[in-house]
Write a protein that holds these residues in place. Structure first.
Motif, short mmCIF file in Angstrom:
data_model
loop_
_atom_site.label_atom_id
_atom_site.label_comp_id
_atom_site.label_asym_id
_atom_site.label_seq_id
_atom_site.Cartn_x
_atom_site.Cartn_y
_atom_site.Cartn_z
N SER A 2 -2.19 8.44 -2.05
CA SER A 2 -0.97 7.71 -1.70
C SER A 2 -0.96 6.32 -2.33
O SER A 2 0.04 5.90 -2.92
CB SER A 2 -0.84 7.57 -0.19
OG SER A 2 -0.74 8.83 0.39
N VAL A 3 -2.09 5.61 -2.20
CA VAL A 3 -2.15 4.25 -2.74
C VAL A 3 -2.08 4.28 -4.26
O VAL A 3 -1.43 3.42 -4.89
CB VAL A 3 -3.41 3.52 -2.24
CG1 VAL A 3 -3.57 2.17 -2.92
CG2 VAL A 3 -3.36 3.33 -0.73
N LEU B 250 0.80 -1.23 0.00
CA LEU B 250 0.00 0.00 0.00
C LEU B 250 0.83 1.27 0.00
O LEU B 250 0.38 2.32 -0.43
CB LEU B 250 -0.94 0.01 1.21
CG LEU B 250 -1.91 -1.18 1.27
CD1 LEU B 250 -2.69 -1.16 2.57
CD2 LEU B 250 -2.86 -1.15 0.09
N ALA C 265 6.40 8.60 3.41
CA ALA C 265 5.04 8.53 2.86
C ALA C 265 3.98 8.79 3.93
O ALA C 265 2.96 9.43 3.66
CB ALA C 265 4.81 7.16 2.22
N ALA C 266 4.23 8.30 5.14
CA ALA C 266 3.24 8.49 6.22
C ALA C 266 3.07 9.98 6.53
O ALA C 266 1.95 10.45 6.78
CB ALA C 266 3.67 7.73 7.47
N GLU D 217 -3.96 14.85 4.55
CA GLU D 217 -5.21 14.79 5.34
C GLU D 217 -5.55 16.16 5.90
O GLU D 217 -6.69 16.60 5.86
CB GLU D 217 -5.06 13.79 6.48
CG GLU D 217 -5.24 12.34 6.07
CD GLU D 217 -5.12 11.40 7.25
OE1 GLU D 217 -4.76 10.24 7.02
OE2 GLU D 217 -5.38 11.81 8.39
N LEU E 241 1.09 11.57 3.81
CA LEU E 241 -0.32 11.17 3.99
C LEU E 241 -0.99 12.04 5.06
O LEU E 241 -2.10 12.55 4.85
CB LEU E 241 -0.34 9.69 4.42
CG LEU E 241 -1.65 8.93 4.39
CD1 LEU E 241 -2.29 9.00 3.02
CD2 LEU E 241 -1.41 7.47 4.77
N GLU E 242 -0.30 12.22 6.18
CA GLU E 242 -0.88 13.03 7.27
C GLU E 242 -1.05 14.49 6.85
O GLU E 242 -2.05 15.13 7.16
CB GLU E 242 -0.01 12.92 8.52
CG GLU E 242 -0.20 11.59 9.24
CD GLU E 242 0.92 11.29 10.21
OE1 GLU E 242 1.69 12.21 10.55
OE2 GLU E 242 1.04 10.12 10.62
N GLU F 92 7.64 1.76 5.41
CA GLU F 92 6.41 2.56 5.39
C GLU F 92 5.18 1.68 5.24
O GLU F 92 4.14 1.93 5.86
CB GLU F 92 6.47 3.58 4.24
CG GLU F 92 7.44 4.73 4.50
CD GLU F 92 7.68 5.58 3.27
OE1 GLU F 92 8.19 6.68 3.42
OE2 GLU F 92 7.37 5.12 2.14
N LEU G 166 -6.67 -3.30 1.89
CA LEU G 166 -6.93 -2.12 2.73
C LEU G 166 -7.83 -2.50 3.90
O LEU G 166 -7.58 -2.11 5.05
CB LEU G 166 -7.60 -1.02 1.91
CG LEU G 166 -6.66 -0.20 1.03
CD1 LEU G 166 -7.44 0.58 -0.02
CD2 LEU G 166 -5.84 0.77 1.87
N LEU H 68 -5.49 8.99 1.44
CA LEU H 68 -5.08 7.60 1.29
C LEU H 68 -5.18 7.17 -0.17
O LEU H 68 -4.30 6.48 -0.71
CB LEU H 68 -5.95 6.72 2.18
CG LEU H 68 -5.61 5.23 2.18
CD1 LEU H 68 -4.20 5.02 2.70
CD2 LEU H 68 -6.60 4.47 3.05
N VAL I 23 -8.67 -0.46 7.14
CA VAL I 23 -9.29 0.66 6.44
C VAL I 23 -10.60 0.17 5.84
O VAL I 23 -10.59 -0.73 5.00
CB VAL I 23 -8.38 1.19 5.30
CG1 VAL I 23 -9.06 2.32 4.56
CG2 VAL I 23 -7.06 1.62 5.88
#
Lengths: 232, 202
Positions: free
Chosen positions: B145-146, A93, B116-117, B124, B120-121, A99, B196, B142, B201
């Motif tokens: 990113s995906v 993902l 990446a996290a 958001e 992502l944040e 990550e 996911l 998300l 998710v």
């Protein structure tokens, strides 16, 4: 002391998908730690795995997974359950190995240091510690499936549902993945597989045919029964 | 071209992701807005070289990374340069090609210097104000990113379709490969949805 709840317990379990009755009248009481689910393609075993993992709702009957009804308390079950699928590519993902594993911990909102420590420890446990910064899609098939296991185990699940996790792997990687999956690290396993040698390593086996349970018992007995069916 | 995070402790690595997105977007827009002249080529090249040289990996490694990014864009840049040269002349072609290269190279500094996290944040937070339109910011971030992570898979699926065509003695063609590619892509999307869900998710 209260006895531990069964891994899976169901009665009259039925699932209808797209107008077809995929599971019908499934009744099982499985307290064992590792459960093999075998059967031909289209027999309903993958659907059974998805119902147990809470991905597919049941149409009729009762179901308890680790003592929890997936339809009533889905969030509680999701927090304790992890799912590993057959296609390793479809489970990646985020771009890098570390990550991608860390993504599994997002719902827990852990402090960064704790999250990174858990990711590192899990990668080390599965032999991917040196690949933390690598592009996940550049890994070999076996490494990708180990990465999928890392994504599942980093959450320290009580139950791992695995749907043909060794289907895309060579013999060496299949054995490696199976060893990790079946190791007694405090988790239980529902393992859907076509690999009968792998099924024999579980505590109990369930044979599905035409959406119904065609046999339950020791893996040797159930696999032998399945082989007799295949020989016809 | 898919850039991956490279660790470092330079000023861009230390900058919060949200501020970095704004800064790099601004820089990319400024470069893209330069006039079609030789001067624009020079300014664009200086911006990219300074950006990569000072990012914190060292001058040589930074410029090598810039070269790697531009090399990844070579077919797009070659196509742009040729088409622009034919229809607009040499100077506009050079300026447009440099502006595209520099804009994309500057944009690549975001994933190169941000985990990446964190992206992502930040996404958001950036998308959160759009919730009045009914947008779920977490899901939208998300999704982005995906989608970026899935690009290599789509490239592999397209290659598989071409190989399958060759295996049957058919010359690979986009028109013939579109339908099987679409089927494979939709199947992959299904599996991705399950993955996911398996990670919590829903």
């Amino acid at each position: 002391m209260t006895p531990a709840p069964a891994t899976v317990r169901c009665d009259g379990l039925a699932v209808r998908l797209g107008g077809h009755l995929v599971l019908d009248g499934v009744a099982l009481a499985l307290p064992q730690r590792t459960i093999a689910v075998i059967g031909e393609n289209g027999s309903g075993k993958s659907t059974f795995a998805r119902v147990v993992a809470g991905l597919v709702p049941r149409t009729a009957g009762t179901l308890e997974v680790l003592g929890v009804d997936p339809d009533r308390d889905a969030a509680a079950l999701r927090a304790r359950t992890a799912l590993v699928l057959s296609n390793p590519d479809a489970q990646i993902l985020l771009p890098t190995v570390a990550e991608d594993v860390a993504f599994s911990l997002r719902p827990q909102r852990l402090p960064r240091a704790e999250r990174d420590a858990r990711v590192a420890a899990t990668l080390d446990r599965f032999g991917l510690g040196d690949l933390a910064g690598r592009a996940a899609h550049d890994l070999s098939g076996g490494q990708k499936q180990l990465l999928a296991l890392c994504g599942a185990f980093v959450r320290d699940p009580a139950l791992v549902v695995a749907d043909e996790p060794t289907a895309y792997l060579d013999a060496r990687n299949a054995r490696l993945v199976a060893d990790h999956l079946l190791s007694d690290a405090g988790h239980r396993v529902v393992l859907v597989t076509h690999d009968l040698a792998l099924a024999r390593r579980c505590d109990v086996a369930v044979l599905f045919a035409g959406g119904r349970v065609a046999g339950v018992g020791t893996p040797d007995d159930v696999v032998a029964a399945y082989e007799r069916v295949l020989a016809c | 071209m898919l850039s991956l995070f490279r660790s470092g402790d330079g000023w861009l690595h230390r900058m919060p992701a949200g501020r970095k997105i704004a800064l790099l977007a601004l820089a990319a827009i400024a470069v893209a807005a330069l006039p079609s002249s030789w001067l624009a080529c020079g300014i664009g090249l200086v911006v990219a070289m300074v950006g990569y040289a000072t990012v914190g990996w060292g001058v040589r490694a930074g410029l090598a990374e810039l070269a790697r990014q531009v090399w990844g864009l070579r077919w797009l840049l070659a196509f742009t340069a040729v088409v622009q040269a034919v229809f607009a002349g040499v100077e506009p072609a050079a300026a447009t090609t440099v502006r595209i290269a520099v804009s994309l190279a500057v944009a690549a500094l975001l994933p190169l210097t941000t985990p990446a996290a964190a992206v992502l944040e930040a996404l958001e937070r950036i998308l959160a104000p759009l919730s009045w339109m009914g947008m779920d910011a977490a899901r939208a971030a998300l999704l982005l990113s995906v989608a970026l992570t899935t690009i290599p898979v789509l490239a592999r699926l397209a290659a598989e379709v071409r190989e399958a065509q060759r295996a049957r003695g058919v010359r690979p063609a986009i028109s013939r490969g579109m339908l099987p590619f679409l089927v494979l892509t939709l199947r992959h999307a299904d599996q991705l949805g399950e993955a996911l869900a398996a990670r919590g998710v829903r």
